[in-house]
Design an enzyme around this catalytic site. Sequence first.
Site, PDB file in Angstrom:
ATOM      1  N   GLY A  68       0.852  -1.193  -0.045  1.00 20.83           N
ATOM      2  CA  GLY A  68      -0.172   0.113   0.160  1.00 20.83           C
ATOM      3  C   GLY A  68       0.833   1.268  -0.082  1.00 20.83           C
ATOM      4  O   GLY A  68       2.087   1.332  -0.598  1.00 20.83           O
ATOM      5  N   SER A  69       0.369   2.376   0.823  1.00 20.97           N
ATOM      6  CA  SER A  69       1.171   3.559   0.580  1.00 20.97           C
ATOM      7  C   SER A  69       2.238   3.627   1.522  1.00 20.97           C
ATOM      8  O   SER A  69       2.342   2.894   2.665  1.00 20.97           O
ATOM      9  CB  SER A  69       0.096   4.734   0.817  1.00 20.97           C
ATOM     10  N   GLY A  92       2.882   2.100   5.253  1.00 19.25           N
ATOM     11  CA  GLY A  92       4.308   1.179   5.382  1.00 19.25           C
ATOM     12  C   GLY A  92       4.824   1.608   6.520  1.00 19.25           C
ATOM     13  O   GLY A  92       5.647   0.934   7.136  1.00 19.25           O
ATOM     14  N   GLU A 134       5.710  -3.444   0.647  1.00 19.66           N
ATOM     15  CA  GLU A 134       5.536  -3.180  -0.974  1.00 19.66           C
ATOM     16  C   GLU A 134       5.077  -1.942  -1.022  1.00 19.66           C
ATOM     17  O   GLU A 134       3.799  -1.904  -1.155  1.00 19.66           O
ATOM     18  CB  GLU A 134       5.051  -4.367  -1.278  1.00 19.66           C
TER      19      GLU A 134
END
EC number: 1.2.1.3
Length: 505
Positions: free
Chosen positions: A237-238, A242, A259
């Site tokens: 995600g963003s 993260g 990721e």
Amino acid sequence: METNQATLAALLSEMGANLADYAGKDITSTSPIDGQVLAVLRADNADQVKAKIDRAHAAFLQWRNVPAPRRGELVRLFGEELRLHKEALGKLVTLEAGKILQEGLGEVQEMIDICDFAVGLSRQLYGLTIASERPGHRMMEVWHPLGVVGVISAFNFPVAVWAWNAALAFVCGNSVTWKPSEKTPLTAVAVHALFQKAVARFGSDAPVGLAELIIGDREAGSQMVNDKRVPLVSATGSTRMGRQVAQDCATRLAKTILELGGNNAMIVAPSADLEMAVRAITFSAVGTAGQRCTTLRRLFVHDSVYDTLVPRLKKVYAGLPIGSPLQKSTLIGPLIDHAAFDCMQTALAAARAEQGQVFGGERVAVAGSEGGYYVQPALVEMPAQSNVMQHETFAPILYIVRYTDLQQAIALNNDVPQGLSSSIFTTDVREAERFMSDSGSDCGIANVNIGPSGAEIGGAFGGEKETGGGRESGSDAWKAYMRRSTNTINYSDSLPLAQGISFDI
Ligand code: UN1
């Protein structure tokens, strides 16, 4: 709305998913196709989230003792379910995430591919033997299951991201708790049902709780991230999300696979095959309506080919079929929602303020889908790599900058906070090798003569810097889902110490 809801009901029933089990008033799934509500689900409260992690933990304690090749059999059966229901799940991805049908099917194919990979892997969880410095001793390395793996996935790959993580996690002897994006709970419900079909065929050595689905918002995700029975959190995600996951996991020294954002570039060199480059640029910049973490966002074009390439791109962009992703002829479906459209417009305004020449970018009306946010993908000619290009805007905006020297283009490729994917179009082997060398692209993925998106599952997938540093999918990414034990065995009748230390008692 009627039609989409009828389609939804048929798809879910084909996959054996019962929406009544999830009915509630908390999480609304809206189709980006027309902005209409597909379903409203209940969110798990804190007790329910805890109960699911309890069950997953209990499942892990049993599953770790099932031989790995047998664990692979469950993943093989799951792969069979995916093959049987590929059309239905692919179409549901289209309905809930707005991807065109081809890409919905492609996403399910990635799930099937990782299942196949994981089945093979289940017989290849190899450790090492290591030469011991002591006589009559043997050293070896063994990989053991880790525990409950917490997966957080994003709306743009609502089912494949779980599969990359889960297929590996299961053969490695782990259980999985999954918190999907609030924007795409229905695809998660369907995948969960398909997995339960595989479990039913597998037999009783698959414990209850092996796969748990947590429906909820950020709070539910945070509870999972902070639970000490979850030794590994894999989050997609963003960068903002993260960073929070990384901090929470660092507090309890848990592992992460992150990721996060990408800001992927392509260099088009003087010797490039421009026909191929145009096709690769278009697919990677406008595919999934620019909403892949691997989407091409920055294009560095050599001065000698700029005036040939850029007009060709504009011509292709002007003719792109934009419309309902359910229509076979469509190549560009909608953005996920209104907020995504606003972000795109904000970025385009910033680009204009930074002297960018914007081509496209406006909202497109699609008959019968008035509530959807469809856009004309944008090409933005920039005089230099300015501030707006430092950010990932999750929309089809491609910034284009001229370059004259390869070293300068590679420096521009690397001069952003993100480090996921990158590519070069060149037929000059020296340029290709320089791009992939130690002083070349600093990204987790560096491609030659293909775009930065659309990676195969066989390679390790992930990136550096603010992308988070984790690796999923192929190669040896499985090692992150296991714990390593180093064993030294003394089969002699004396006790020599390492480093030659003498310690006589
Ligand atoms: C993502 O957008 O989160 O390489 C992943 C690709 C796909 C994965 C994208 N295989 O574009």
